[in-house]
Design a protein around this motif. Structure first.
Motif, mmCIF file in Angstrom:
data_model
loop_
_atom_site.group_PDB
_atom_site.id
_atom_site.type_symbol
_atom_site.label_atom_id
_atom_site.label_comp_id
_atom_site.label_asym_id
_atom_site.label_seq_id
_atom_site.Cartn_x
_atom_site.Cartn_y
_atom_site.Cartn_z
ATOM 1 N N GLU A 66 15.644 7.406 -21.544
ATOM 2 C CA GLU A 66 16.013 6.231 -22.340
ATOM 3 C C GLU A 66 17.004 5.320 -21.615
ATOM 4 O OE1 GLU A 66 18.537 9.697 -23.986
ATOM 5 O OE2 GLU A 66 16.539 9.366 -23.120
ATOM 6 N N GLY A 67 17.655 5.843 -20.579
ATOM 7 C CA GLY A 67 18.599 5.031 -19.824
ATOM 8 C C GLY A 67 18.028 4.465 -18.530
ATOM 9 N N LEU A 68 16.758 4.769 -18.242
ATOM 10 C CA LEU A 68 16.141 4.377 -16.974
ATOM 11 C C LEU A 68 15.339 3.083 -17.128
ATOM 12 C CD1 LEU A 68 15.399 5.063 -13.995
ATOM 13 C CD2 LEU A 68 13.432 6.331 -14.931
ATOM 14 N N ILE A 69 15.520 2.192 -16.170
ATOM 15 C CA ILE A 69 14.742 0.953 -16.089
ATOM 16 C C ILE A 69 14.106 0.902 -14.704
ATOM 17 C CG2 ILE A 69 14.822 -1.566 -16.098
ATOM 18 C CD1 ILE A 69 17.372 -1.275 -17.856
ATOM 19 N N ILE A 70 12.798 0.716 -14.675
ATOM 20 C CA ILE A 70 12.072 0.571 -13.411
ATOM 21 C C ILE A 70 11.673 -0.887 -13.257
ATOM 22 C CG2 ILE A 70 10.038 1.240 -12.084
ATOM 23 C CD1 ILE A 70 12.036 3.500 -12.472
ATOM 24 N N THR A 71 12.013 -1.467 -12.119
ATOM 25 C CA THR A 71 11.568 -2.833 -11.827
ATOM 26 C C THR A 71 10.840 -2.833 -10.487
ATOM 27 O OG1 THR A 71 13.670 -3.439 -10.747
ATOM 28 C CG2 THR A 71 13.478 -3.862 -13.111
ATOM 29 N N ALA A 72 9.794 -3.625 -10.402
ATOM 30 C CA ALA A 72 9.034 -3.735 -9.156
ATOM 31 C C ALA A 72 8.538 -5.158 -9.018
ATOM 32 C CB ALA A 72 7.860 -2.755 -9.145
ATOM 33 N N ALA A 73 8.587 -5.676 -7.807
ATOM 34 C CA ALA A 73 8.168 -7.058 -7.576
ATOM 35 C C ALA A 73 7.465 -7.177 -6.236
ATOM 36 C CB ALA A 73 9.378 -7.997 -7.625
ATOM 37 N N GLY A 74 6.551 -8.147 -6.161
ATOM 38 C CA GLY A 74 5.801 -8.393 -4.933
ATOM 39 C C GLY A 74 4.334 -8.118 -5.151
ATOM 40 N N GLY A 75 3.721 -7.378 -4.206
ATOM 41 C CA GLY A 75 2.319 -7.021 -4.317
ATOM 42 C C GLY A 75 2.153 -5.804 -5.202
ATOM 43 N N VAL A 76 2.315 -5.980 -6.506
ATOM 44 C CA VAL A 76 2.304 -4.845 -7.430
ATOM 45 C C VAL A 76 1.310 -5.096 -8.561
ATOM 46 C CG1 VAL A 76 4.717 -4.317 -6.913
ATOM 47 C CG2 VAL A 76 4.174 -5.770 -8.883
ATOM 48 N N ASP A 77 0.820 -4.002 -9.149
ATOM 49 C CA ASP A 77 -0.027 -4.056 -10.335
ATOM 50 C C ASP A 77 0.699 -3.318 -11.448
ATOM 51 O OD1 ASP A 77 -2.228 -2.299 -11.995
ATOM 52 O OD2 ASP A 77 -2.928 -4.345 -11.592
ATOM 53 N N HIS A 78 0.934 -3.986 -12.571
ATOM 54 C CA HIS A 78 1.780 -3.431 -13.621
ATOM 55 C C HIS A 78 1.233 -2.119 -14.169
ATOM 56 C CE1 HIS A 78 4.735 -3.550 -16.891
ATOM 57 N NE2 HIS A 78 3.743 -3.181 -17.697
ATOM 58 N N THR A 134 0.812 -1.221 0.000
ATOM 59 C CA THR A 134 0.000 0.000 0.000
ATOM 60 C C THR A 134 0.844 1.269 0.000
ATOM 61 O OG1 THR A 134 -0.175 -0.193 2.409
ATOM 62 C CG2 THR A 134 -2.000 -1.076 1.093
ATOM 63 N N ASP A 135 2.125 1.145 0.328
ATOM 64 C CA ASP A 135 3.017 2.314 0.352
ATOM 65 C C ASP A 135 3.871 2.420 -0.902
ATOM 66 O OD1 ASP A 135 2.290 3.315 2.930
ATOM 67 O OD2 ASP A 135 3.387 1.656 3.831
ATOM 68 N N LEU A 136 3.605 1.575 -1.901
ATOM 69 C CA LEU A 136 4.384 1.644 -3.133
ATOM 70 C C LEU A 136 4.245 2.990 -3.851
ATOM 71 C CD1 LEU A 136 6.267 0.145 -5.069
ATOM 72 C CD2 LEU A 136 4.237 -0.735 -6.243
ATOM 73 N N PRO A 137 3.054 3.633 -3.886
ATOM 74 C CA PRO A 137 2.985 4.954 -4.520
ATOM 75 C C PRO A 137 3.961 5.960 -3.916
ATOM 76 C CG PRO A 137 0.783 4.074 -4.204
ATOM 77 C CD PRO A 137 1.724 3.146 -3.473
#
Length: 439
Positions: free
Chosen positions: A207-219, A118-121
């Motif tokens: 163009e050089g940025l990659i965002i990764t997220a894992a766990g309780g996430v919604d793409h 719930t604190d991902l934002p």
């Protein structure tokens, strides 16, 4: 059966991939306007979420006039933005029991945060505020120079850190991969804030940025929040921008080995011994064979090195083997610490075990190593940070993402003959010997 996720080449735009992983997990990848890549892994039942903001630039990529900038930025991005002070950043995560940190490597930098779902934002907003709007004030720069120098001094006081750094330099001397990630006191004292700012502006781009997220996430929600945060930070997410390409994994590595390095440290009680050679790249097709080889040679308490040098002879407390890969090459070594009078014997036994591996392994050793790797692999991927990190490295280095089942299948397919052939290859390579200890 899950299938390998072939990540579209980094240059593709507008791509959107989805594939199911083990036990109901789902990996998705999208390329946003501006060339920003977003990869998520939604894991059913997991309440934690880890976010990573990756820049595919590490210490190897610094121009001579920017030397030390990568490490400096790791520190400076936490010192504040136009919207937040350093205390504000710290309090944002402390008030929700989360954590934030960064890591700098030779080939990438990552700023990450781990929170409940719930604190991902909040985590996305804060981390991307840091990435897009770092202040890089002169006063902060001057203070962090002292902090970094203290960090380097701390590392220099640790003979284990010293010997691994000198070993890499000896194996890859003259190549940018042989440079220390954190720089040296001379480099940190010489670099200017303007140089660090130039490095930041050159490489911290959509163009050089990659965002990764894992766990309780919604793409879809992550993509929307990332786009909003980057726009709020002043980045231009123009359509049609192509993401930065991956490194050339086949680029030649020209480096001269330094066969013997001796560092005298009179205050030490032990001699630290490291024997090794040029290793293998991160994308070498034999990486599962190498993992099995390493487990048998020096990967645990039942390994040959541990049993022969510690258990049978009592010469060391710590002894192990390791591999450190990069895009084009890598290093492989055997480490041990002992009293100075036993250093020659320990190094001789290390060399003997390297040669013995080339003579072959037993079926029981093979099966034990496979079990060890399989168990540690699954346990390592039981948390959202490890899953987040796996996504980032897949996008930056490998170009594909294997499911856990596929990784296990690849390990279990390794044969005795494959390990023997790899061992013979390693045994035939020119070696480097490094010691740190009393005279």
């Amino acid at each position: 059966m899950p299938h390998m996720l072939p990540l579209v080449h980094a240059g593709a735009i507008g791509s959107d991939l989805t594939i199911e992983q083990d036990h109901g997990a789902v990996v998705r990848r999208s390329v946003l306007p501006g060339g920003v890549r977003v990869l998520t892994e939604q894991i059913p039942g997991m309440r934690s979420a880890t976010l990573g903001a990756w820049i595919g630039v590490g210490s190897r990529d610094e121009a001579p006039e920017h030397a030390g900038s990568t490490h400096f930025l790791e520190h400076l991005l936490f010192k504040g933005t136009a919207r937040r002070s350093a205390l504000d950043i710290a309090e944002e995560f402390d008030r929700v029991g989360g954590e934030s940190n960064a890591l700098t490597g030779k080939e990438y930098t990552c700023y990450y945060a781990r929170v409940i779902d719930t604190d991902l934002p909040m985590a996305i907003d804060v981390i991307l505020d840091m990435v897009t709007g770092a202040r890089l004030d002169q006063a902060d720069f001057d203070m962090e120079r002292g902090v970094i120098l203290e960090e380097l001094a701390m590392n220099e006081d640790d003979p284990g850190d010293v010997i691994h750094e000198r070993f890499t330099e000896a194996v890859l001397g003259g190549h940018v991969l042989g440079r220390p990630i954190g720089g040296t006191p001379e480099i940190i004292n010489a670099v200017t804030r303007d140089a660090v700012r130039e490095h930041y502006r050159e490489h911290y781009t959509p163009e050089g940025l990659i965002i990764t997220a894992a766990g309780g996430v919604d793409h879809d929600a992550v993509c929307a929040m990332v786009a909003d945060a980057l726009t709020r930070g002043g980045w231009d997410l123009a359509p049609g921008i192509v993401p930065a390409g991956r490194r050339d994994r086949f680029a030649p590595v020209e480096a001269t080995l330094d066969p013997e390095v001796r560092i005298t440290r009179h205050e030490l009680e032990q001699a630290h011994v490291l024997l090794g050679t040029r290793g293998f790249s991160a994308t070498d097709e034999r990486r599962s064979v190498l993992a099995v080889y390493n487990a048998i040679l020096g990967g645990g308490m039942s390994s040959r090195l541990f049993q022969e040098i510690r258990e049978k002879r009592g010469l060391t407390y710590s002894v192990y083997s390791f591999g450190a890969p990069s895009t084009e090459t890598g290093v492989f070594g055997v480490y041990g610490a002992c009293i100075a009078s036993k250093a020659d014997e320990v190094e001789r036994l290390m060399a003997v075990e390297l040669e013995r591996m080339a003579d072959g392994i037993t079926a029981s050793e093979l099966e034990r190593a496979k079990g060890q790797i399989a168990g540690s692999m699954v346990l390592r991927l039981e948390d959202s940070y490890s899953r987040m990190s796996r996504l980032g490295k897949a996008e930056l280095v490998f170009g594909d993402l294997w499911s856990i089942a596929e990784m296990l299948d690849d390990v279990h397919a390794v044969t005795v003959d494959q390990v023997r052939a790899l061992a013979a290859d390693i045994a035939s390579r020119e070696r480097v010997s490094v010691r740190v200890g009393p005279a």
